[in-house]
Each structure stands twice: as C-alpha cells, then as structure tokens.
Write a protein that holds these residues in place. Structure first.
Motif, short mmCIF file in Angstrom:
data_model
loop_
_atom_site.label_atom_id
_atom_site.label_comp_id
_atom_site.label_asym_id
_atom_site.label_seq_id
_atom_site.Cartn_x
_atom_site.Cartn_y
_atom_site.Cartn_z
N GLY A 29 42.29 -20.24 72.88
CA GLY A 29 43.55 -19.57 71.80
C GLY A 29 44.69 -18.83 72.26
N LEU A 30 44.38 -17.56 72.32
CA LEU A 30 46.12 -17.15 72.33
C LEU A 30 46.10 -15.94 73.52
N ASN A 31 46.60 -16.65 74.65
CA ASN A 31 47.03 -16.09 76.09
C ASN A 31 48.30 -15.25 76.29
N LEU A 32 48.38 -14.51 76.85
CA LEU A 32 49.58 -14.27 77.47
C LEU A 32 50.87 -15.01 78.54
N GLY A 33 52.13 -14.83 77.77
CA GLY A 33 53.16 -15.87 78.97
C GLY A 33 54.50 -14.39 79.00
N LEU A 34 54.80 -15.12 80.36
CA LEU A 34 56.03 -14.30 80.79
C LEU A 34 56.96 -15.86 80.64
N HIS A 35 58.19 -15.62 80.08
CA HIS A 35 59.22 -16.10 81.13
C HIS A 35 59.83 -16.26 81.88
N PHE A 36 59.34 -17.74 82.55
CA PHE A 36 59.29 -18.18 84.14
C PHE A 36 60.93 -18.40 84.88
N LEU A 37 61.24 -17.39 85.88
CA LEU A 37 62.63 -16.59 86.22
C LEU A 37 62.62 -18.12 87.48
N THR A 38 62.99 -18.34 87.24
CA THR A 38 63.25 -19.84 87.97
C THR A 38 64.87 -19.60 88.75
N GLY A 39 63.95 -19.52 89.94
CA GLY A 39 65.06 -19.19 91.28
C GLY A 39 64.80 -18.05 91.76
N SER A 40 64.10 -16.96 91.05
CA SER A 40 63.93 -15.89 91.20
C SER A 40 62.55 -15.28 93.20
N ILE A 41 62.98 -14.23 93.68
CA ILE A 41 62.37 -14.74 95.21
C ILE A 41 61.98 -13.23 95.14
N THR A 42 60.73 -12.76 95.40
CA THR A 42 59.74 -11.49 95.64
C THR A 42 60.45 -10.95 96.37
N TYR A 43 60.46 -9.13 94.81
CA TYR A 43 60.88 -8.32 96.65
C TYR A 43 60.95 -7.60 97.42
N ASP A 44 61.57 -7.97 98.27
CA ASP A 44 61.09 -7.22 99.63
C ASP A 44 61.52 -6.07 100.26
N PRO A 45 60.70 -5.40 100.59
CA PRO A 45 60.91 -3.63 100.53
C PRO A 45 61.76 -3.01 101.84
N LEU A 46 61.60 -4.41 102.36
CA LEU A 46 62.38 -3.93 104.19
C LEU A 46 64.16 -4.44 104.48
N VAL A 100 55.44 0.69 96.54
CA VAL A 100 56.25 0.12 97.18
C VAL A 100 57.62 0.39 97.20
N LEU A 101 57.62 1.14 95.95
CA LEU A 101 59.00 1.76 95.04
C LEU A 101 59.29 3.57 96.02
N LEU A 102 57.76 4.36 96.77
CA LEU A 102 57.97 5.48 96.47
C LEU A 102 58.87 6.28 96.96
N SER A 103 59.41 5.79 98.38
CA SER A 103 60.48 6.34 99.21
C SER A 103 61.88 6.48 98.87
N LYS A 104 62.52 5.22 97.38
CA LYS A 104 63.36 5.27 97.15
C LYS A 104 64.16 6.06 96.25
#
Length: 259
Positions: A97-114, A185-189
C-alpha cells in the motif's frame, strides 16, 4: 501561500535495508529513477510514525530548514515474495500500500556534535520545532541530522507527536511544555531562539498547518485500535499545533532554562 504538493511514486526495486534504524527502513528505487529511504507502514510504530515524519518534515521545510523531498510510495506485494530474509519479508508483506519516502542523499554523513558546524539560527529553529512537535529523538546518541553539500538536513521525525499512541489522553498534552528538550543535541548552540520564533510564527500560519495536515493520506489515519474518525484525528493534530504555537514563549523559556 503555495499549497504543498506531494508526489506519489511506485517502488520498483528494493535495494538494501538500513539496519541502524529500529524500524528497518530501506533504500529503494522508484519509477522516477531516484533512490529513496522508505519508511514502512508495517514497521513497529506503524502508520503513526509516517504521519509524524510527514507533518514534522513539512513543518521543517516551511520554516526554511533543509528536508529531503518527501514522497508517498506505493509498494505492491511482489517484493515480499522474492525477499529471502524472513523479518524483511514480513515487513514488506505488512507494508503493501502507501508508504512514505525521503529522497536519498547520496554521500551524506551523520551530524557529529563534536566536529560538525552549525549556525545559531538554524540550531534554534530545529530546537524550537522539536519542542513544538514534541520530538523525543534528536539527542547526541541519535541526532537524526545529516550533513550533505555542506548544509544541515533534517531527517527522521517519526518519534514526534508521541501522544497519538493513546488518543484517549491526548488532550492532556495541550497544557504541557516539553521538558525533554534538555536532551536536545543542538540545545547548546541554539542561542537565537527569539529570532527563530519570529520566523516560525510567520511561516506556520493556521492555513499552512491545515494544508499540511489535510495532505495526510486518509488510510494512514485509520486504525483498528483508534475510536476517533480520520477527521477528528486531523482536527486533533491541528489543535495541538495551534496550541503549541500560541505558547511558543513558554517553550523558549523552557529551552533557555535547560541550556
């Protein structure tokens, strides 16, 4: 105001599961030739996680944050028949049936707070948005943020609106704030909360919120365990967001005190 238009595509190939997600999202190819991360209606939190993902993502886009294109994805029953992994096979079977998709961001990296950089206004928008939609899952342990093309991108709002897992008590949440913002994770900024609030109030009119909520697919709103009708559920989301926006000053104060 431009009304949102969400494309509907058909899944043509199951590429690979994303094991880091508890609900086993996957990379799939659609009939438009693009790759998407698909969130399955048959996963743990079911269609309610898709609704959270959709509302949160389109609200984020409305206030000027980067969000991959969201699409509705048709999945037919052929994929479960050729999948050797039993767990994935069941997931695909329950997700026809109907699902949800997000455009795949090829080459993206996870945000690292450090090490990742982010400007104060963007951080403030994300913090306030997550307060408004009660998103409990944007912590240092699981940021649900990506860096792509030197910009921050918002993904995975599926843990928002947690009150909708028990509609019998949802109205109790209208008077609450969001103390869990202390773990964001972004509260300090997030040092430009007032400026972010002005943008949010201007961008998220009642008309815009109504437009987003009216775009939720009707069959995502139906559940054997919910006694409310689809229209009542849409009205509940609208009232919740309208109430949250009316008390944005209290959410700002809560975030500042937590910081």
């Amino acid at each position: 105001m431009n009304k949102i238009e969400i494309r509907t595509v058909d899944v043509v190939r199951y590429v690979q599961p994303l094991r880091e997600g508890g609900s086993l999202p996957a990379i799939v190819k659609a009939d438009d030739g693009f790759l998407y991360v698909i969130k399955f209606r048959g996963a743990g939190q079911g269609k309610k996680a898709l609704i959270s993902e959709f509302i949160g993502g389109e609200m984020a886009r409305s206030i000027g944050l980067n969000v991959p294109e969201i699409v509705f994805m048709n999945l037919d029953d052929s994929f479960s028949k050729t999948e050797p992994d039993e767990e994935i096979q069941d997931l695909l079977k329950f997700s026809v049936g109907l699902n949800l998709g997000l455009h795949f961001l090829t080459g993206s990296i996870t945000y690292d707070p450090l090490v990742s950089e982010i400007d104060a206004l963007t951080a403030s928008k994300v913090v306030l948005l997550d307060s408004i939609i009660s998103n409990i899952d944007r912590t240092a342990k699981n940021t649900n943020l990506l860096h792509w093309n030197k910009e921050l991108w918002i993904i995975d709002n599926g843990a928002s609106f947690y009150f909708h897992h028990d509609w019998s008590t949802w109205e109790n949440h209208l008077t609450r704030t969001f103390p869990l913002i202390k773990d964001h994770v972004l509260l300090s900024k997030a040092t430009k909360l007032e400026e972010a609030a002005a943008i949010i109030k201007k961008s998220l009119s009642l008309e815009k919120i109504t437009d987003i909520i009216s775009s939720i697919p009707a069959d995502w709103l139906t559940s054997e365990t919910d006694e409310m009708t689809g229209l009542e559920i849409k009205n509940a989301y609208t009232l919740f967001l309208k109430t949250r926006l009316s008390k944005i000053d209290a959410l700002i104060k809560e975030a500042i005190d937590a910081r």
